[in-house]
Design an enzyme around this catalytic site. Structure first.
Site, mmCIF file in Angstrom:
data_model
loop_
_atom_site.group_PDB
_atom_site.id
_atom_site.type_symbol
_atom_site.label_atom_id
_atom_site.label_comp_id
_atom_site.label_asym_id
_atom_site.label_seq_id
_atom_site.Cartn_x
_atom_site.Cartn_y
_atom_site.Cartn_z
ATOM 1 N N ASP A 12 -1.704 -14.012 10.353
ATOM 2 C CA ASP A 12 -1.291 -13.283 10.202
ATOM 3 C C ASP A 12 -2.284 -12.425 11.296
ATOM 4 O OD1 ASP A 12 -0.726 -9.688 9.206
ATOM 5 O OD2 ASP A 12 -2.616 -9.728 8.404
ATOM 6 N N ASP A 14 -2.494 -8.165 12.443
ATOM 7 C CA ASP A 14 -3.550 -6.900 11.754
ATOM 8 C C ASP A 14 -4.561 -6.690 10.939
ATOM 9 O OD1 ASP A 14 -1.936 -4.851 13.459
ATOM 10 O OD2 ASP A 14 -0.563 -5.058 11.733
#
Length: 228
Positions: A12, A14
């Site tokens: 991922d 953020d």
């Protein structure tokens, strides 16, 4: 806890590799305050892992803002222009990504962000971006039909490696509860590095929970260990 050996790793972006969640919070807080509303941690926690337009809808609904989704996103967008270029990498992010790349482990990024947003946030970290085999950007990827907690983004991302690994051969790194749920649904192991305010009960389905990427030991999952 018994961990299964993996061959491929999905990241991922953020809040996991990039310390960008603080910037989203700042932008949302600023826009909401303009209309006399408070953007709280409870509301923030309910948004983690969702695509941008989904976040906008939820905030407008929750706080009864006199804005359309497009207006809200536009106001935030003006703030992102100023905030995003200064975003920092999370502790341990560079070391881990560079290590896996150097050791020949296939790595890819699976982010709910749109391409334009990723470009803005990563403009000072382009060298890191170049180490990923590919980037799957949920908000602008036609094949990713639903945001996390739906598993679509991880399944699409894994399918784009040339050797098409099985889901159980992939390890996901996530910070958000929706991301953990998406990885679970994709039948992938998931290492969570959550915001410390997230309730531990919500993290129970993660394969492993860490305080920082600096604490990760690749050999637990059959990946090459860091050289001391």
């Amino acid at each position: 806890m018994e961990f299964q050996k993996v061959t491929h790793v999905l990241f991922d972006l953020d809040g996991l590799l990039l310390d960008s969640e603080v910037l989203y919070t700042e932008a949302f807080t600023t826009v909401c305050a303009k209309y006399g509303k408070e953007f709280t941690w409870e509301l923030k926690a309910s948004l983690l892992g969702f695509q941008g337009h989904e976040c906008a809808e939820k905030i407008i609904r929750a706080l009864d803002l006199p804005l359309t989704k497009e207006q809200f996103m536009q106001e935030c967008g003006q703030l992102y222009e100023v905030l995003f270029p200064n975003v920092q990498l999370m502790p341990g992010a560079r070391r881990l990504v560079e290590h896996l790349h150097k050791k020949g482990v296939p790595i890819a990024m699976a982010t709910s962000s749109a391409k334009e947003s990723v470009d803005k946030k990563m403009q000072n970290h382009k060298d890191i971006l170049g180490l990923f085999h590919h980037l799957t950007m949920g908000s602008t990827d036609p094949e990713v039909t639903k945001g996390k907690p739906d598993p679509a983004i991880f399944l699409v991302c894994a399918s784009r490696f040339p050797d098409k690994p099985k889901p159980e051969d992939c390890l996901v790194f996530e910070d958000a509860v929706n991301g953990i749920k998406a990885a679970n649904a994709a039948n992938m192991q998931v290492v969570a590095v959550p915001d410390p305010r997230i309730d531990a009960k919500e993290l129970q389905t993660a394969t492993l929970v860490l305080k920082s990427l600096e604490d990760f030991k690749p050999e637990l999952f059959g990946l090459p260990a860091f050289e001391e």
